[in-house]
Scaffold this motif. Structure first.
Motif, PDB file in Angstrom:
ATOM      1  N   ALA A   5       9.574   8.334  -5.775  1.00 29.32           N
ATOM      2  CA  ALA A   5       9.542   7.132  -4.940  1.00 29.32           C
ATOM      3  C   ALA A   5      10.878   6.419  -5.056  1.00 29.32           C
ATOM      4  CB  ALA A   5       8.402   6.217  -5.363  1.00 29.32           C
ATOM      5  N   GLY A   6      11.815   6.823  -4.224  1.00 23.27           N
ATOM      6  CA  GLY A   6      13.156   6.279  -4.344  1.00 23.27           C
ATOM      7  C   GLY A   6      13.618   5.461  -3.160  1.00 23.27           C
ATOM      8  N   ALA A   7      12.756   5.257  -2.167  1.00 24.50           N
ATOM      9  CA  ALA A   7      13.182   4.552  -0.959  1.00 24.50           C
ATOM     10  C   ALA A   7      13.378   3.067  -1.218  1.00 24.50           C
ATOM     11  CB  ALA A   7      12.146   4.751   0.145  1.00 24.50           C
ATOM     12  N   ASP A   8      14.305   2.469  -0.492  1.00 19.82           N
ATOM     13  CA  ASP A   8      14.431   1.020  -0.475  1.00 19.82           C
ATOM     14  C   ASP A   8      13.276   0.444   0.333  1.00 19.82           C
ATOM     15  OD1 ASP A   8      16.825   1.114  -1.898  1.00 19.82           O
ATOM     16  OD2 ASP A   8      18.016   1.293  -0.054  1.00 19.82           O
ATOM     17  N   ARG A   9      12.922  -0.791   0.004  1.00 18.95           N
ATOM     18  CA  ARG A   9      11.801  -1.408   0.705  1.00 18.95           C
ATOM     19  C   ARG A   9      12.017  -1.419   2.221  1.00 18.95           C
ATOM     20  NH1 ARG A   9       8.262  -6.754  -0.719  1.00 18.95           N
ATOM     21  NH2 ARG A   9       7.245  -6.951   1.327  1.00 18.95           N
ATOM     22  N   GLY A  10      13.205  -1.749   2.647  1.00 19.14           N
ATOM     23  CA  GLY A  10      13.450  -1.866   4.078  1.00 19.14           C
ATOM     24  C   GLY A  10      13.369  -0.558   4.833  1.00 19.14           C
ATOM     25  N   ALA A  11      13.506   0.561   4.099  1.00 15.24           N
ATOM     26  CA  ALA A  11      13.476   1.873   4.751  1.00 15.24           C
ATOM     27  C   ALA A  11      12.194   2.634   4.457  1.00 15.24           C
ATOM     28  CB  ALA A  11      14.678   2.700   4.290  1.00 15.24           C
ATOM     29  N   ALA A  12      11.242   1.986   3.830  1.00  6.84           N
ATOM     30  CA  ALA A  12      10.053   2.685   3.345  1.00  6.84           C
ATOM     31  C   ALA A  12       9.061   2.991   4.459  1.00  6.84           C
ATOM     32  CB  ALA A  12       9.370   1.860   2.265  1.00  6.84           C
ATOM     33  N   ASP A  13       8.508   4.197   4.408  1.00  6.29           N
ATOM     34  CA  ASP A  13       7.365   4.559   5.251  1.00  6.29           C
ATOM     35  C   ASP A  13       6.054   4.377   4.500  1.00  6.29           C
ATOM     36  OD1 ASP A  13       8.928   5.312   7.461  1.00  6.29           O
ATOM     37  OD2 ASP A  13       9.246   7.322   6.635  1.00  6.29           O
ATOM     38  N   TYR A  14       6.137   4.372   3.175  1.00  7.21           N
ATOM     39  CA  TYR A  14       4.965   4.205   2.313  1.00  7.21           C
ATOM     40  C   TYR A  14       5.350   3.255   1.183  1.00  7.21           C
ATOM     41  CZ  TYR A  14       3.665   8.416   4.811  1.00  7.21           C
ATOM     42  OH  TYR A  14       3.395   9.318   5.814  1.00  7.21           O
ATOM     43  N   ALA A  15       4.406   2.384   0.799  1.00  6.42           N
ATOM     44  CA  ALA A  15       4.677   1.408  -0.260  1.00  6.42           C
ATOM     45  C   ALA A  15       3.556   1.455  -1.295  1.00  6.42           C
ATOM     46  CB  ALA A  15       4.785   0.005   0.326  1.00  6.42           C
ATOM     47  N   LEU A  16       3.917   1.866  -2.502  1.00  6.82           N
ATOM     48  CA  LEU A  16       2.940   1.926  -3.584  1.00  6.82           C
ATOM     49  C   LEU A  16       2.885   0.583  -4.291  1.00  6.82           C
ATOM     50  CD1 LEU A  16       2.276   4.764  -6.058  1.00  6.82           C
ATOM     51  CD2 LEU A  16       2.641   2.467  -6.952  1.00  6.82           C
ATOM     52  N   VAL A  17       1.667   0.094  -4.501  1.00 10.01           N
ATOM     53  CA  VAL A  17       1.440  -1.160  -5.212  1.00 10.01           C
ATOM     54  C   VAL A  17       0.414  -0.912  -6.311  1.00 10.01           C
ATOM     55  CG1 VAL A  17       0.647  -3.549  -5.034  1.00 10.01           C
ATOM     56  CG2 VAL A  17       1.940  -2.527  -3.144  1.00 10.01           C
ATOM     57  N   GLY A  18       0.791  -1.165  -7.546  1.00 12.68           N
ATOM     58  CA  GLY A  18      -0.151  -1.052  -8.651  1.00 12.68           C
ATOM     59  C   GLY A  18      -0.970  -2.321  -8.785  1.00 12.68           C
ATOM     60  N   ALA A  19      -2.263  -2.164  -9.017  1.00 17.05           N
ATOM     61  CA  ALA A  19      -3.170  -3.311  -9.122  1.00 17.05           C
ATOM     62  C   ALA A  19      -4.060  -3.127 -10.357  1.00 17.05           C
ATOM     63  CB  ALA A  19      -4.016  -3.435  -7.859  1.00 17.05           C
ATOM     64  N   PRO A  20      -3.551  -3.485 -11.553  1.00 14.22           N
ATOM     65  CA  PRO A  20      -4.246  -3.184 -12.801  1.00 14.22           C
ATOM     66  C   PRO A  20      -5.383  -4.145 -13.157  1.00 14.22           C
ATOM     67  CG  PRO A  20      -2.148  -4.241 -13.265  1.00 14.22           C
ATOM     68  CD  PRO A  20      -2.198  -4.053 -11.778  1.00 14.22           C
ATOM     69  N   LEU A  21      -6.253  -4.398 -12.198  1.00 11.81           N
ATOM     70  CA  LEU A  21      -7.394  -5.276 -12.443  1.00 11.81           C
ATOM     71  C   LEU A  21      -8.434  -4.561 -13.302  1.00 11.81           C
ATOM     72  CD1 LEU A  21      -8.782  -8.012 -11.729  1.00 11.81           C
ATOM     73  CD2 LEU A  21      -9.875  -6.792  -9.823  1.00 11.81           C
ATOM     74  N   ASP A  22      -8.940  -5.273 -14.302  1.00 14.97           N
ATOM     75  CA  ASP A  22      -9.939  -4.693 -15.219  1.00 14.97           C
ATOM     76  C   ASP A  22     -10.902  -5.791 -15.640  1.00 14.97           C
ATOM     77  OD1 ASP A  22     -11.192  -2.793 -16.782  1.00 14.97           O
ATOM     78  OD2 ASP A  22      -9.557  -2.568 -18.215  1.00 14.97           O
ATOM     79  N   ALA A  23     -11.481  -6.470 -14.641  1.00 17.82           N
ATOM     80  CA  ALA A  23     -12.262  -7.674 -14.910  1.00 17.82           C
ATOM     81  C   ALA A  23     -13.760  -7.440 -14.989  1.00 17.82           C
ATOM     82  CB  ALA A  23     -11.971  -8.723 -13.833  1.00 17.82           C
ATOM     83  N   SER A  24     -14.292  -6.496 -14.203  1.00 18.18           N
ATOM     84  CA  SER A  24     -15.748  -6.369 -14.113  1.00 18.18           C
ATOM     85  C   SER A  24     -16.262  -5.017 -14.583  1.00 18.18           C
ATOM     86  CB  SER A  24     -16.200  -6.613 -12.664  1.00 18.18           C
ATOM     87  OG  SER A  24     -15.861  -5.523 -11.827  1.00 18.18           O
ATOM     88  N   THR A  25     -15.394  -4.214 -15.198  1.00 21.52           N
ATOM     89  CA  THR A  25     -15.819  -2.893 -15.655  1.00 21.52           C
ATOM     90  C   THR A  25     -17.063  -3.020 -16.520  1.00 21.52           C
ATOM     91  OG1 THR A  25     -13.518  -2.194 -15.650  1.00 21.52           O
ATOM     92  CG2 THR A  25     -15.078  -0.790 -16.804  1.00 21.52           C
ATOM     93  N   SER A  26     -18.102  -2.268 -16.156  1.00 25.95           N
ATOM     94  CA  SER A  26     -19.410  -2.492 -16.776  1.00 25.95           C
ATOM     95  C   SER A  26     -19.761  -1.513 -17.885  1.00 25.95           C
ATOM     96  CB  SER A  26     -20.502  -2.439 -15.691  1.00 25.95           C
ATOM     97  OG  SER A  26     -20.388  -1.278 -14.903  1.00 25.95           O
ATOM     98  N   PHE A  27     -18.928  -0.475 -18.099  1.00 29.31           N
ATOM     99  CA  PHE A  27     -19.235   0.473 -19.168  1.00 29.31           C
ATOM    100  C   PHE A  27     -18.008   0.728 -20.037  1.00 29.31           C
ATOM    101  CE2 PHE A  27     -20.102   5.031 -20.536  1.00 29.31           C
ATOM    102  CZ  PHE A  27     -20.916   4.656 -21.597  1.00 29.31           C
ATOM    103  N   ARG A  28     -17.037   1.482 -19.541  1.00 23.93           N
ATOM    104  CA  ARG A  28     -15.858   1.801 -20.343  1.00 23.93           C
ATOM    105  C   ARG A  28     -14.616   1.146 -19.727  1.00 23.93           C
ATOM    106  NH1 ARG A  28     -15.402   8.087 -21.692  1.00 23.93           N
ATOM    107  NH2 ARG A  28     -15.106   8.148 -19.442  1.00 23.93           N
TER     108      ARG A  28
END
Length: 267
Positions: A5-28
């Protein structure tokens, strides 16, 4: 950064966003480590994809990094939705990596699909779970407040009320044994594709919060992702945690790349 993933934001066709939410996990718990592990275990793959005759490094993928959760989940989802909407308006297809499945709500709200397609062991049609309206068990319920239709592939468990809700006309459930024979039949609808890694049998992806036996084989997930990708306006893979030796993260990373290759090849 996601390998390749080496593209600049302005030239991107795809944008990866990490969302490390771990608020309601009910088992592990451990979904907060999902984005990091997907990036880590994606390092080993070849850049070249023989199926589509493409290099991942040529697909203009931009890695935005992670957006860390706040104490207020509703507030966090709103902020995440805004980021994904920005990428969509800039012409980049959002690639969301969770984190628990709740983050998909932000993806659906941002991209306003007609059809929500989800690979998942669970129906996720609860209105709330343990008093939490934004539990990971409510995702399909929330998606249907935006999309006209939900298709859940690989579902094999749910409450009695969820199965009753799933019998209504706007929900299609494809059980694991029928997924291999399923193929998308969309016209010009906007489609959002969500991959909860627990759709896979836990023998293949044990590192997830609520493993459920008798699930899908990796090849079946791969075939669905490649089939749906050309008509998808957004993608996510969620529920990878740190409770295995990387099997779940490896599968999630490969499916993300498969989505990009299939989507890019089509358009």
């Amino acid at each position: 950064m996601l390998p390749g993933a080496g593209a600049d934001r302005g030239a991107a066709d795809y944008a990866l966003v990490g969302a490390p939410l771990d608020a309601s996990t009910s088992f592990r718990p451990g979904a907060r480590f999902g984005p990091r592990r997907v990036r880590q275990f994606g390092q080993q793959f070849d850049d070249y994809d023989h199926r589509t005759d493409q290099h991942f490094t040529d697909c203009s993928v931009y890695d935005h990094g992670d957006i860390g959760p706040t104490a207020d989940v509703a507030e966090y989802l709103t902020y995440l939705q805004g980021t994904l909407s920005d990428f969509d308006s800039e012409g980049a297809v959002p690639l969301l990596v969770g984190g628990e499945h709740t983050v998909s709500i932000a993806g659906v709200r941002a991209l306003d699909p007609d059809v929500f397609v989800c690979l998942d062991a669970h129906l996720d049609l609860r209105e709330s779970y343990a008093g939490d309206e934004y539990s990971h068990a409510t995702v399909t319920h929330h998606a249907l407040s935006v999309a006209d239709e939900a298709i859940v592939l690989g579902a094999r468990t749910g409450s009695e009320a969820e199965w009753d809700r799933a019998s209504e006309a706007d929900v299609t459930v494809v059980p694991p044994e029928d997924v291999a024979d399923w193929s998308p039949a969309f016209d010009d609808e906007r489609v959002y594709l969500s991959v909860d890694i627990d759709a896979a049998d836990p023998g293949f992806a044990p590192g997830t919060g609520t493993p459920e036996p008798f699930g899908l084989e990796p090849r079946e997930l791969h075939d669905v992702v490649r089939a749906v990708a050309p008509q998808a306006v957004g993608f996510d893979t969620v529920e990878v945690n740190d409770r295995d030796d990387g099997q779940a993260a490896t599968l999630a990373a490969k499916l993300l790349r498969a989505f990009v290759f299939a989507h890019a090849a089509d358009g």
